[in-house]
Design an enzyme around this catalytic site. Structure first.
Site, mmCIF file in Angstrom:
data_model
loop_
_atom_site.group_PDB
_atom_site.id
_atom_site.type_symbol
_atom_site.label_atom_id
_atom_site.label_comp_id
_atom_site.label_asym_id
_atom_site.label_seq_id
_atom_site.Cartn_x
_atom_site.Cartn_y
_atom_site.Cartn_z
ATOM 1 N N PHE A 106 0.837 -1.207 0.000
ATOM 2 C CA PHE A 106 0.000 0.000 0.000
ATOM 3 C C PHE A 106 0.876 1.263 0.000
ATOM 4 O O PHE A 106 0.864 2.050 -0.954
ATOM 5 C CB PHE A 106 -0.914 -0.074 1.230
ATOM 6 N N ASP B 7 9.318 -6.654 -4.429
ATOM 7 C CA ASP B 7 8.310 -7.206 -3.520
ATOM 8 C C ASP B 7 8.232 -8.714 -3.744
ATOM 9 O O ASP B 7 8.251 -9.164 -4.889
ATOM 10 C CB ASP B 7 6.944 -6.566 -3.817
ATOM 11 N N ASN B 8 8.165 -9.464 -2.665
ATOM 12 C CA ASN B 8 8.023 -10.918 -2.852
ATOM 13 C C ASN B 8 6.542 -11.313 -2.899
ATOM 14 O O ASN B 8 6.219 -12.498 -2.948
ATOM 15 C CB ASN B 8 8.761 -11.695 -1.751
ATOM 16 N N GLY C 210 2.228 -7.890 -0.348
ATOM 17 C CA GLY C 210 2.045 -6.901 -1.413
ATOM 18 C C GLY C 210 1.212 -7.503 -2.542
ATOM 19 O O GLY C 210 1.057 -8.727 -2.620
ATOM 20 N N ARG D 156 23.917 -3.008 4.264
ATOM 21 C CA ARG D 156 25.238 -3.532 3.880
ATOM 22 C C ARG D 156 25.752 -2.915 2.583
ATOM 23 O O ARG D 156 26.953 -2.928 2.320
ATOM 24 C CB ARG D 156 25.180 -5.053 3.724
ATOM 25 N N TYR E 53 6.510 -8.350 15.529
ATOM 26 C CA TYR E 53 6.422 -7.123 14.722
ATOM 27 C C TYR E 53 7.086 -5.953 15.443
ATOM 28 O O TYR E 53 7.973 -5.289 14.899
ATOM 29 C CB TYR E 53 4.958 -6.786 14.422
#
Ligand code: UDP
Length: 314
Positions: A19, A39-40, A44, A108, A147
């Site tokens: 979103f 996005d996997n 999403g 990284r 979370y």
């Protein structure tokens, strides 16, 4: 830096089909940046970026933020996470890890990073309105902890990479945000899209507990403006982005019902575990360092969102 800095810059957004990620991608494209949305598709949805496909400067990559090649970008925006309580209670391991591992990959690379942190770093705050200096009241071992602690660890990672390796980080403590394209489907739905769909369908509006818990909701256009300003600012510490218009969830349910012209009943369900009682940010810092505050009142944003959902569901 001003917005002209973004022209021709290469920006990767993880959670780019989510979103908030998809709205930010759209705004950055509009400002002339080249955007790669990663996005996997775990939470999403490809429909969120379908309208951007084929637009010059936009590319979608279906991949995990932890595994994508993040080298060569001017800015890396980490938004990938599992943001819906209903969902993160079911997938605690993925919730705990997805945020941190994607962020680690970005940090990284040594490039500039914007980290989408969360008001959940405050847990169930005992100081409201809550300033950035408040350290939080979080249960480290409980249903919300994957979370909440995941988001907190993300901030610690930003701190560590900035202190030890000089990585340039920006940290947005994003408070409840709503608007078109929010997922309204059962399992992942947040309060606003779920209430809107229930109201439009004439189904009962499901309030957890007695509805006296509060939130302060920001319309997505305002949030995206705050995020872009933060990206361009030189403020390296966490900044609250959110609304000061605090409402109870019961008021929210009634307002949505009224604006949708619905006669749904309000149904009270058992309280959600560890649900924060109140949430309202102190946004003095955002006002001072970003010149930002939300512009769109809740009723106005809700009207626009309800209209979008009406169109989307026919
Ligand atoms: N909520 C509710 N009914 C629902 C979904 C959510 O009463 O169907 C409540 C939830 O318990 C919380 C508030 O609405 O107190 C905001 O929930 P949301 O999932 O939108 O965001 P968060 O809990 O992350 O602030």
């Amino acid at each position: 830096m001003d917005a002209s800095w973004l022209r021709g810059r290469r920006i990767m957004i993880s959670g780019g089909a989510g979103f908030l990620g998809s709205h930010l991608a759209e705004r950055l494209l509009g400002l002339g940046a080249e955007v790669v949305a990663v996005d996997n598709l775990s939470t999403g949805r490809i429909e969120n970026v379908e309208h951007l496909m084929g637009r010059p400067g936009f590319r979608f990559v279906e991949a995990d933020a932890a595994e994508v090649d993040a080298s060569g970008y001017d800015y890396l925006v980490h938004g990938a996470s599992i943001p819906s309580p209903d969902d993160y209670l079911r997938r605690p391991v993925e919730t705990a890890l997805s945020n941190a591992l994607g962020l680690l990959n970005f940090l990284r690379s040594g490039r500039r990073v914007l980290y989408m942190s969360s008001s959940e770093v405050y847990g169930d705050p005992q100081v409201v309105p809550t300033p950035e200096s408040y350290w939080g009241n979080v249960n480290p071992f409980g249903p919300r902890s994957p979370y909440d602690e995941g988001k907190r660890f993300g901030e610690a990672l930003c701190y560590a990479f900035s202190a030890e390796r000089g990585v340039s980080v920006r940290i947005a403590r994003i408070h409840n945000t709503y608007g078109p394209r929010m997922d309204a489907s059962g399992r992942y739905a947040r309060a606003i899209p779920r209430f809107i769909m229930q109201a439009l369908r004439g189904e009962p509006i499901t309030v957890y507990g007695d509805g006296s818990q509060t939130r302060s909701f920001t319309y997505v256009d305002d949030m995206v403006e705050g995020l872009v300003r933060l990206m361009l600012s030189d403020h390296g510490g966490p900044v609250n982005l959110g609304s000061e218009e605090e409402v109870t969830i019961l008021e929210l349910a009634r307002t949505i019902r009224e604006l949708a012209g619905s006669s749904s009943e309000i149904k009270f369900l058992p309280p959600f575990p560890d649900d924060p009682r109140r949430r309202r940010p102190d946004i003095s810092l955002a006002r001072r360092v970003l010149g930002w505050e939300p512009r769109i009142p809740l009723r106005e944003g809700l009207r626009a969102t309800i209209e979008w959902f009406r169109g989307a569901v026919g």
